[in-house]
Design an enzyme around this catalytic site. Structure first.
Site, short mmCIF file in Angstrom:
data_model
loop_
_atom_site.label_atom_id
_atom_site.label_comp_id
_atom_site.label_asym_id
_atom_site.label_seq_id
_atom_site.Cartn_x
_atom_site.Cartn_y
_atom_site.Cartn_z
N CYS A 183 12.62 67.92 -12.42
CA CYS A 183 12.64 69.38 -12.58
C CYS A 183 13.34 70.04 -11.41
O CYS A 183 14.44 70.56 -11.53
CB CYS A 183 11.21 69.90 -12.68
SG CYS A 183 10.29 69.08 -13.95
N1 SAJ Z 1 8.81 68.81 -2.32
C1 SAJ Z 1 9.04 68.91 -0.96
N2 SAJ Z 1 8.45 69.92 -0.26
C2 SAJ Z 1 7.63 70.84 -0.88
C3 SAJ Z 1 7.41 70.73 -2.28
C4 SAJ Z 1 8.00 69.71 -2.98
O1 SAJ Z 1 9.76 68.11 -0.38
O2 SAJ Z 1 7.12 71.73 -0.21
C5 SAJ Z 1 9.45 67.75 -3.08
C6 SAJ Z 1 8.45 66.85 -3.75
O3 SAJ Z 1 8.09 65.79 -2.89
C7 SAJ Z 1 9.22 66.37 -4.97
C8 SAJ Z 1 10.07 67.56 -5.33
O4 SAJ Z 1 10.18 68.35 -4.15
O5 SAJ Z 1 10.05 65.29 -4.63
C9 SAJ Z 1 9.49 68.41 -6.49
O6 SAJ Z 1 8.20 68.74 -6.13
P1 SAJ Z 1 7.26 69.70 -7.05
O7 SAJ Z 1 5.97 69.86 -6.33
O8 SAJ Z 1 7.96 70.93 -7.43
O9 SAJ Z 1 6.95 68.77 -8.26
P2 SAJ Z 1 7.40 68.65 -9.79
O10 SAJ Z 1 8.88 68.76 -9.90
O11 SAJ Z 1 6.73 67.47 -10.36
O12 SAJ Z 1 6.66 69.86 -10.54
C10 SAJ Z 1 7.29 70.98 -10.69
C11 SAJ Z 1 6.22 72.04 -10.73
N3 SAJ Z 1 5.57 72.06 -9.43
C12 SAJ Z 1 4.85 73.04 -8.93
O13 SAJ Z 1 4.82 74.13 -9.45
C13 SAJ Z 1 4.05 72.76 -7.70
C14 SAJ Z 1 6.92 73.24 -11.12
O14 SAJ Z 1 7.91 73.57 -10.18
C15 SAJ Z 1 7.43 73.08 -12.52
O15 SAJ Z 1 6.45 73.70 -13.36
C16 SAJ Z 1 7.58 71.67 -12.97
O16 SAJ Z 1 8.04 70.90 -11.92
C17 SAJ Z 1 8.56 71.63 -14.12
O17 SAJ Z 1 8.24 70.94 -15.07
O18 SAJ Z 1 9.58 72.30 -14.01
#
Ligand code: SAJ
Length: 430
Positions: A267
């Site tokens: 995502c």
């Molecule tokens: N990450 C970081 N630092 C942060 C947050 C995330 O390095 O502060 C990295 C994570 O380790 C990961 C990536 O970014 O590799 C994505 O992280 P994520 O927490 O956004 O996880 P996803 O992609 O599984 O989930 C996201 C949803 N997450 C949250 O809302 C917390 C959201 O953005 C979407 O609803 C979902 O993907 C989607 O399906 O689009």
């Protein structure tokens, strides 16, 4: 003129694509007593689900067993012809690193065009770029000879799940809904109001598509800021994790994002590029998103360089160094390695001649082009025998005390030790 929008009352559903979005949707619909046909092109997925075995982290086998008796799974698209509401939940990855790949969505639209009947409502949950629903998917559906509004309705309602986060049930997460026509919007709102607490209608499908891309671009840019702040903190001789912890005490106007080895998953690592591609095509310049992409995609190299520097301080060359990676999934407490930056870190270190092993209880093996590894157990002996322990994913279940006490050199790209108060001269933080 019969459209499902006017006839919607008691309706049943077909869900196309049974990954983490589609299967979670099947469960949410079934819990509301809505008869659901789950369709996937992969017979193995359908066979497993029919046998009551889930391949999706957030749907356990017990939930599958509890599904209402009218829920079944099939590879035969003809079963969708009799369903009133059809949800498309297929992957929308990138092609060539930064271009939308809508091939799965287009395939699903062609498949639906073959079974579409008057009165049906088609809802695209897959993330697409602004205009895709109305300009790409609608024409494919109308090749059936059926006409929007007269015969069927079409809307976009982007999925909003946070894989691995048990705090939010699908029905509790507000949904944005935008139709390819006003009647489509009205019908889709009526559909989601049946199983979602809050439904937010917008003017049209492209507005809903854009809202989803903003949501995930917001995370993408802020993650890039966190990654850049970590770099600045290292250069300025301050503990970046302590800075972050301090800033996060601000009760308003601040959201704590954490630095890491990069952005993985299907995502956040993908959706911003749907927006930059669309923007450029429309003659705009997404400068901030482009820069955030460069910052985030540099992180695996930043981590590999940090390992090299830490080893060099101990007169240990990367060539031949025994490196034990802790955690390879794209984020904590999931088993998914799609776009995981940990894999790129391993490739870089292996390419520099290091002997890399990994421990991750969620990921028993990695089988990717040019990278084939089986997980090793995280033991005190293996930690002590490693020239460097590299934390790339901060799964909650890891024994970080053991990592701290037995690791002779630890490079922590997730702040897993710092956040647990485990600080020492042998620990280098990103
Ligand atoms: N990450 C970081 N630092 C942060 C947050 C995330 O390095 O502060 C990295 C994570 O380790 C990961 C990536 O970014 O590799 C994505 O992280 P994520 O927490 O956004 O996880 P996803 O992609 O599984 O989930 C996201 C949803 N997450 C949250 O809302 C917390 C959201 O953005 C979407 O609803 C979902 O993907 C989607 O399906 O689009």
């Amino acid at each position: 003129m019969s459209t499902a929008g006017t006839a919607l009352g008691c309706w049943d559903a077909g869900v196309i694509g049974l990954g983490y979005t589609g299967l979670s949707l099947v469960v949410a619909l079934a819990h509301e007593g809505i008869p659901v046909t789950g369709f996937d092109i992969d017979p193995a997925i359908v066979e497993e689900l029919t046998a009551g075995r889930s391949h999706v982290l957030d749907v356990d086998d017990r939930e599958l067993a509890d599904l209402a008796p009218h829920t079944f799974f099939t590879t035969d698209e003809r079963a969708l012809a009799s369903r009133n509401v059809l949800f498309v939940c297929v992957p929308t990855p990138l092609r060539n690193g930064d271009e939308p790949d809508l091939s799965h969505v287009e395939d699903a639209a062609r498949l639906l065009a073959g079974v579409l009947h008057p009165g049906q409502v088609v809802i695209i949950e897959s993330t697409t770029h602004p205009g895709a629903t109305e300009e790409i998917i609608l024409p494919i559906l109308e090749r059936s000879g059926l006409v929007l509004d007269r015969d069927f309705l079409l809307a976009h309602a982007p999925e909003r799940l946070d894989p691995g986060n048990p705090s939010y049930r699908l029905g509790d997460i507000a949904r944005v809904v935008g139709g390819a026509s006003p009647a489509s919007t009205a019908a889709a709102v009526a559909v989601y109001r049946r199983f979602v607490a809050k439904v937010h209608p917008v003017a049209n499908a492209r507005t809903a598509e854009m809202a989803k891309l903003l949501e995930n671009s917001f995370r993408f840019v802020n993650i890039a800021l966190a990654n850049e702040m970590a770099d600045l903190a290292r250069h300025l001789g301050v503990d970046g994790w302590e800075v972050l912890e301090a800033a996060a005490t601000k009760p308003f106007g601040f959201l704590p994002f954490t630095p890491g080895p990069g952005v993985g998953g299907h995502c956040i690592a993908v959706d911003p590029y749907y927006l930059t591609w669309s923007a450029r095509r429309a003659g705009a310049t997404p400068a901030l998103l482009d820069l955030a992409g460069r910052v985030n995609r540099r992180m695996p190299q930043v981590v590999a360089d940090l390992v090299g520097e830490a080893l060099a301080e101990r007169a240990t060359p990367v060539e031949g160094a025994r490196i034990l990676v802790v955690g390879v999934a794209y984020k904590a407490d999931v088993a998914d390695v799609r776009n995981s930056p940990a894999l790129e870190c391993i490739r870089l270190l292996t390419g520099a001649g290091a002997d890399v092993a990994y421990a991750d209880a969620h990921v028993p093996l990695i089988r990717q082009p040019g990278l084939s590894l089986d997980a090793v157990p995280l033991t005190a002996k293996r930690l002590a025998a490693s020239d460097c322990v590299l934390v790339l994913c901060d799964h909650a279940a890891v024994n970080y005390q053991a990592v701290f006490h037995h690791g002779r050199l630890v490079v922590d790209a997730r702040g897993a030790l710092a956040r647990r108060g485990l600080r020492g001269s042998h620990v280098r933080n990103l």
